[in-house]
Design an enzyme around this catalytic site. Structure first.
Site, PDB file in Angstrom:
ATOM      1  N   LYS A 212      12.492   1.452  22.432  1.00 30.00           N
ATOM      2  CA  LYS A 212      11.913   0.905  21.201  1.00 30.00           C
ATOM      3  C   LYS A 212      12.484  -0.469  20.855  1.00 30.00           C
ATOM      4  CE  LYS A 212      10.030   5.042  19.204  1.00 30.00           C
ATOM      5  NZ  LYS A 212      10.108   6.114  18.201  1.00 30.00           N
ATOM      6  N   ARG A 247      13.190  12.605  23.143  1.00 24.26           N
ATOM      7  CA  ARG A 247      11.822  12.252  23.555  1.00 24.26           C
ATOM      8  C   ARG A 247      11.899  10.934  24.313  1.00 24.26           C
ATOM      9  NH1 ARG A 247       7.606   9.123  21.920  1.00 24.26           N
ATOM     10  NH2 ARG A 247       5.531   9.992  22.262  1.00 24.26           N
TER      11      ARG A 247
HETATM   12  N1  HH2 Z   1       7.662   7.816  18.754  1.00 25.57           N
HETATM   13  C1  HH2 Z   1       6.441   7.471  19.235  1.00 25.57           C
HETATM   14  C2  HH2 Z   1       5.415   8.420  19.291  1.00 25.57           C
HETATM   15  N2  HH2 Z   1       5.614   9.693  18.899  1.00 25.57           N
HETATM   16  N3  HH2 Z   1       7.053  11.348  18.009  1.00 25.57           N
HETATM   17  C3  HH2 Z   1       8.248  11.700  17.517  1.00 25.57           C
HETATM   18  N4  HH2 Z   1       8.453  12.960  17.093  1.00 25.57           N
HETATM   19  N5  HH2 Z   1       9.291  10.805  17.423  1.00 25.57           N
HETATM   20  C4  HH2 Z   1       9.154   9.509  17.811  1.00 25.57           C
HETATM   21  O1  HH2 Z   1      10.125   8.731  17.672  1.00 25.57           O
HETATM   22  C5  HH2 Z   1       7.887   9.094  18.346  1.00 25.57           C
HETATM   23  C6  HH2 Z   1       6.831  10.061  18.424  1.00 25.57           C
HETATM   24  C7  HH2 Z   1       6.198   6.069  19.689  1.00 25.57           C
HETATM   25  O2  HH2 Z   1       6.526   5.905  21.026  1.00 25.57           O
HETATM   26  P1  HH2 Z   1       5.509   5.962  22.275  1.00 25.57           P
HETATM   27  O3  HH2 Z   1       4.784   7.266  22.342  1.00 25.57           O
HETATM   28  O4  HH2 Z   1       6.290   5.625  23.485  1.00 25.57           O
HETATM   29  O5  HH2 Z   1       4.518   4.772  22.019  1.00 25.57           O
HETATM   30  P2  HH2 Z   1       3.068   4.671  21.354  1.00 25.57           P
HETATM   31  O6  HH2 Z   1       3.147   5.154  19.960  1.00 25.57           O
HETATM   32  O7  HH2 Z   1       2.731   3.204  21.450  1.00 25.57           O
HETATM   33  O8  HH2 Z   1       2.108   5.526  22.155  1.00 25.57           O
END
Ligand code: HH2
Length: 269
Positions: A212, A247
């Site tokens: 992030k 995660r």
């Molecule tokens: N972060 C993201 C998405 N879902 N869920 C939880 N519980 N906690 C988090 O910190 C979290 C999450 C964002 O990351 P990512 O899925 O890699 O990216 P994007 O939202 O661009 O798909």
């Protein structure tokens, strides 16, 4: 997978989106998604988190039908081929319900059951573990000048209320997540990580720091591709502070890293 085993769990991220900040577009095709799951299993994943809507800052909401088409066939195909717990990363009850019907196990709701009033009923019907995450605003607006008086106290109070709500509605399998990067500035993310053990009073804690942008703001990786070391540093801190689920994008790196931390923490020879 409940109660949670007494060891850190690795939740592998599988974004079946065109626009996620790190893996967007890579696993949008079914065969690519399945290859990714196979690789994650070889690397020691505990649960795969399938998401069809990017929640990166500024992201626009995805219509229900689009998210369904992205998520449901992938969940079904993973369940047909692999014996791995599946989590569905959605704020939409209809998506969660279809995914759970096709074999998903957990709901990861970044709105903590707030965006869709039907979500709690779906979770109850399937007795699914639910991740309740803190977010200020919506993904589209959350990074527009977020302010807190005391971020740790405010996020703690929010999660406490959400856990109480979920329990009142009959849910018993709950995790909490302070929501790193969701309506937070650098100092807010750092304070929440510093005090992450406090959230463990409420429920087992899940954390998402993987690649992030707070890591970039610390000068530890301009692009998401350059942020693995920073991610692992945050994971080490969280492990020592009692976080139960990580995660992550990089399953193998975390598995090796946590093996060593666990051995030292446990005093194993
Ligand atoms: N972060 C993201 C998405 N879902 N869920 C939880 N519980 N906690 C988090 O910190 C979290 C999450 C964002 O990351 P990512 O899925 O890699 O990216 P994007 O939202 O661009 O798909």
């Amino acid at each position: 997978m409940w109660p949670l085993p007494d060891r850190p769990l690795i939740m592998g991220i599988l974004n079946v989106t065109p626009d996620s900040f790190y893996d967007g577009g890579r696993y949008a095709r079914l065969d690519a998604a399945l290859h990714r799951v196979e690789a994650m299993l070889e690397e020691g994943v505990d649960i795969v988190d399938v998401g069809g809507e990017s929640t990166r800052p500024g992201a626009e909401p995805v219509p229900l039908e689009v998210e369904m088409e992205r998520v449901v066939p992938v969940v079904e195909a993973i369940r047909a081929r692999f014996d791995v717990p599946i989590s569905v990363d959605t704020t939409k009850a209809a998506v969660a319900e279809e995914a759970l019907k096709r074999g998903a196990n957990w709901i990861n709701d970044v709105s903590a059951l707030r965006f869709d009033p039907e979500m709690v009923a779906v979770a109850r019907r399937f007795n699914a573990p639910v991740v309740l995450m803190h977010m200020k605003g919506t993904p589209r607006t959350m990074q527009e000048n977020p302010t807190y008086t005391d971020v740790v106290a405010e996020v703690h109070a929010f999660l406490r209320e959400r856990v109480a709500f979920a329990r009142r509605k009959g849910l018993a399998r709950i995790l909490v997540d302070p929501g790193i990067g969701f309506g937070k500035r650098l100092e807010h993310n750092l304070a929440l990580l510093h005090h992450v053990d406090r959230f463990g009073e409420l429920a087992p804690v899940l954390i998402g720091v993987s690649r992030k942008s707070f890591i970039r703001m610390l000068g530890a990786g301009e692009n998401p591709e350059d942020r693995l070391e920073g991610t692992l540093a945050a994971a080490a801190w969280c492990f020592l502070k009692g976080v139960r689920v990580f995660r992550v994008h990089d399953v193998g790196a975390h598995r090796k890293f946590l093996k060593v931390l666990q051995a030292i923490a446990g005093g194993a020879a």
